[in-house]
Each structure stands twice: as structure tokens, then as C-alpha cells.
Design a protein around this motif. Structure first.
Motif, short mmCIF file in Angstrom:
data_model
loop_
_atom_site.label_atom_id
_atom_site.label_comp_id
_atom_site.label_asym_id
_atom_site.label_seq_id
_atom_site.Cartn_x
_atom_site.Cartn_y
_atom_site.Cartn_z
N ILE A 1 0.95 -1.43 0.21
CA ILE A 1 0.31 -0.32 0.13
C ILE A 1 0.72 1.02 0.14
O ILE A 1 1.70 1.48 0.79
N ARG A 2 0.37 1.54 -0.96
CA ARG A 2 1.41 3.34 -1.17
C ARG A 2 0.57 4.58 -1.47
O ARG A 2 -0.82 4.36 -1.48
N ALA A 3 1.36 5.68 -1.07
CA ALA A 3 0.48 7.31 -1.58
C ALA A 3 -0.14 6.81 -2.92
O ALA A 3 1.01 6.46 -3.25
N SER A 4 -0.74 7.63 -3.11
CA SER A 4 -1.11 7.59 -4.64
C SER A 4 -0.71 8.64 -4.98
O SER A 4 -0.70 9.37 -4.98
N GLN A 5 -0.69 8.26 -6.82
CA GLN A 5 0.26 9.70 -7.70
C GLN A 5 -1.48 9.89 -8.07
O GLN A 5 -2.55 9.59 -7.93
N PRO A 6 -1.31 11.31 -8.29
CA PRO A 6 -2.18 12.54 -8.75
C PRO A 6 -3.36 11.71 -10.04
O PRO A 6 -2.27 11.81 -11.12
N GLY A 7 -3.97 11.20 -10.11
CA GLY A 7 -4.99 10.68 -10.84
C GLY A 7 -5.06 9.35 -10.89
O GLY A 7 -5.44 8.91 -12.16
N GLU A 8 -4.16 8.71 -10.62
CA GLU A 8 -3.57 7.80 -9.91
C GLU A 8 -4.65 6.95 -9.60
O GLU A 8 -5.87 6.94 -8.46
N ALA A 9 -4.82 5.14 -10.18
CA ALA A 9 -6.24 4.04 -10.19
C ALA A 9 -6.00 3.54 -8.22
O ALA A 9 -4.48 3.87 -8.07
N PRO A 10 -7.07 3.15 -7.64
CA PRO A 10 -6.09 2.92 -5.90
C PRO A 10 -5.97 1.76 -5.79
O PRO A 10 -5.39 0.56 -4.94
N THR A 11 -5.63 0.71 -7.57
CA THR A 11 -5.91 -0.41 -7.45
C THR A 11 -4.86 -0.84 -8.66
O THR A 11 -5.55 -0.38 -9.68
N VAL A 12 -2.90 -1.15 -9.00
CA VAL A 12 -3.43 -0.99 -9.92
C VAL A 12 -1.59 -2.21 -9.97
O VAL A 12 -1.95 -2.94 -8.61
N VAL A 13 -2.13 -2.95 -10.72
CA VAL A 13 -1.22 -4.11 -11.10
C VAL A 13 0.44 -3.79 -12.18
O VAL A 13 -0.27 -3.55 -13.30
#
Length: 363
Positions: free
Chosen positions: A350-362
Motif C-alpha cells: 500500500i502506498r500513497a496515490s499519485q495524482p489521477g492514479e487508480a486505487p489499485t494498479v497491477v
């Protein structure tokens, strides 16, 4: 499903002298004797699932369950579901013995993620004409699922409705009720950047994405007898949904407070279910190579030409349950789960989101 036929009143028709007599319920397409036979067949199956708290089940108009005094502030958690278009393959391939476990799993795994212990389950089986052998096979799977979840199969309904369903077909629905101590509800609110994401292996596609699976099978011309990784395609596709209840409850009890959030990977796959437990501003970064993807998913992607993003959005891809823990607890939680039969992988962070990033990325 212990009241197979509950008409509000007996069906009558006016006497027609030319027809030679009145009509019976059997003439209308409802076989009450078959329903009675089914009830007798499934009574021993239900009996195997009984547990402390069951007060009244088979035979009554309503099933009763007493909540254990071990709970100081019990909160009831409920879930309901079906098994989707996996039923179409059950009909086509005459595979009815495990579909009931799928039905139970979809509900008990859902309520488990909030920390609830499943207490009881009820099912609804609807068909046009009751085939006792088929219905008994389905209920056998439901009973097996209840045993795996530690839940009592406390009641249900069988509805025989002529003209509503094609011959040989039926529909299934069910719901589970569980309980959790109010102070021990798991809601994901304590999840923070730096936490570890653990994944529990699935038993296959579980009960999700089957409209796409059926389309791939149709277009590829594959048969259930085709071999894939030394197993038949039919066995791999129809493998019953894994029930995670007993292993995860063991981890709850052994390591109180260590499990911060859980996500049952159902419809929506990995990328749409994990965000349901994350607070705004957090992203779960999942490493696609951190677990061995089962051969079934590799075949589905290749045979269907399915894009990576679509695979992760539709299927569990081999991970049926996700658990978020603090890094210092990851090994201990994984150890308990493994001791109770789970295949556990550390699949992300789990990490801080980047601007505009989805809450889950693969990645």
C-alpha cells in the motif's frame, strides 16, 4: 430448502364434463411427491451442518438461531448472492455436485471480510420441473459448503414453477448470516502506506467472469474433456469456489488486530475489489509476478485474446482473497494461514496515490 412446495392454496379447476373430471396440482405440472422425496433426501445433509445455536430448522415456517453468549456486543453481518452464468456450464456439462459450494462460498467469504463468523445459511432453488437427483446433488454441494464454513444449513425453499424454466434448468440463490464483536469489526480504516498485501490462492475462476469464459470456450471450440495442465478443462472450469472462513478466523483469533482489511476477489477482479477497503489517497500496488498464475487463466487469456487489464478487472487470476497487514505482522499472519491450508503470497504494498492514479494498479 425444507419446504419444497408451499402453495397458498390447492389449485382447482371447474369440472368439465367433456374433459372427464377436475384437475390436480400434478396436472398443472407440480409434483408434490417429488418435493417430499427431496426433503427426505436432504435431511441428513443438513443434519451434518448443525452447530450450537440452532433452535429450529427443518419443518418449521421459520428457522431460529440463538446468538452465542460469547459475544458481548454482537453485530449481525449478512450477505446474499447466486452463482451467475456458471450455471449454464453446469447444465451443459451435467455438473451439479459442486455448484452448491459456489453458492455458499460467495456469501460466507463476503461476510468474512468484515470479521464475521458465519452462523447459518439458507438457499432458494427454483425450477420448472423438479428432478430429485439433480436437486439432491445441488443441495449436497450446499451442505458441503456449509460444513467448510462452519455454518448451519438451517432452512431454505424449493420452488417448482411450471413454464418458468426450460427443462433441465434451475436457478440458485442464497444468503448467509454471521456475527462479529462490535469492537472487532474489520473495515480497512487503519490501512496506511507501507502496509503489505497478502494474497490467498483461489481454486480457479470461482464464480465470476463466466459469461466471458463461456464465450471463450464457444469461440475456441474447446471441450470439457480437453486436457490443460494434466487436468480436464471441465474440472478446472467447474472447480468449486474456495471457502476461506476457517483459516482466516484462525488468523483473527491467533493475531487479534493484525488483519487490517480483507477483500474477497469476486466480480470486478483484483482491480475493482481491493479499492473497496482503501481510504482516499491510498493505492494498492500489486506485483503481477509475485504469485504463480494458474494454467486456466493463461489459457483463457491466450484463447480469448484478453488484454492484461481486462484479465485483472474480470477474473481473480489465482488470488481469491486479499489481506492487508502491517509489515511487522506479515510473516506471522502468513504462517498461521499456511498452517491452516492456505497458499499465501506477498503480492504487493500500500502506498500513497499519485495524482489521477487508480486505487489499485497491477504492475
Amino acid at each position: 430448502m425444507f419446504c419444497p412446495l408451499k402453495p397458498a392454496r390447492q389449485l382447482f379447476a371447474a369440472h368439465d364434463a367433456k374433459a372427464g373430471g377436475g384437475l390436480s396440482y400434478r396436472d398443472a405440472g407440480v409434483d408434490m411427491e417429488a418435493g417430499d422425496e427431496l426433503v427426505e433426501r436432504i435431511k441428513p445433509m443438513a443434519k451434518r451442518t448443525m452447530r450450537e445455536g440452532v433452535m429450529a430448522g427443518i419443518g418449521g415456517f421459520g428457522a431460529m438461531f440463538e446468538i452465542s453468549k460469547k459475544y458481548k456486543e454482537p453485530v449481525l453481518v449478512s450477505g446474499t448472492d447466486g452463482v451467475g452464468t456458471k450455471l449454464r456450464l453446469a447444465f451443459a456439462w451435467n455438473r451439479h455436485d459442486t455448484i452448491g459450494q459456489d453458492l455458499v462460498a460467495m456469501s460466507v467469504n463476503d461476510i468474512l471480510v468484515q470479521g464475521a463468523e458465519p452462523l447459518f445459511f439458507l438457499d432458494y432453488f427454483a425450477c420448472g420441473k423438479l428432478d430429485v437427483d439433480t436437486a439432491a446433488a445441488v443441495v449436497g454441494g450446499i451442505a458441503k459448503g456449509c460444513e467448510l464454513a462452519g455454518a448451519a444449513l438451517i432452512g431454505g425453499e424449493t420452488a417448482e414453477m411450471p413454464d418458468m424454466y426450460p427443462a433441465g434448468e434451475y436457478d440458485l440463490a442464497g444468503f448467509a448470516v454471521g456475527a462479529v464483536e462490535k469492537s472487532q469489526i474489520i473495515d480497512g480504516k487503519s490501512i496506511k502506506a507501507g502496509d503489505v498485501v497478502l494474497g490467498l490462492a483461489s481454486s480457479g475462476a470461482h464464480s465470476n467472469g463466466y459469461s466471458l469464459i463461456r464465450k471463450i470456450i464457444e469461440r475456441s471450440g474447446a471441450k470439457p474433456t480437453d486436457l490443460l495442465d494434466e487436468q480436464s478443462l471441465g474440472d478446472l472450469v467447474m472447480a468449486p469456489t474456495r471457502i476461506y472462513v476457517k483459516s482466516v478466523l484462525a488468523a483473527f483469533q491467533a493475531l487479534p488486530g493484525a488483519l487490517k482489511g480483507l477483500a474477497h476477489i469476486t466480480g470486478g477482479g483484483i482491480t475493482e475489489n481491493v479499492p473497496r477497503i482503501l481510504q482516499a489517497g491510498l493505492t494498492a500496488e500489486i506485483q503481477r509476478n509475485s504469485w504463480e498464475r494458474p494454467a486456466l487463466f493463461n489459457w483463457l487469456q491466450e484463447a480469448g485474446g484478453v488484454a492484461d487489464d481486462e484479465m485483472h478487472r474480470v477474473f481473480n487470476c489465482g488470488i481469491g482473497m486479499v489481506i492487508v497487514v502491517a509489515p511487522e505482522n506479515a510473516d506471522a499472519v502468513a504462517k498461521v494461514l499456511a498452517e491452516h491450508g492456505e497458499q499465501v503470497s506477498r503480492i504487493g504494498v500500500i502506498r500513497a496515490s499519485q495524482p489521477g492514479e487508480a486505487p489499485t494498479v497491477v504492475v
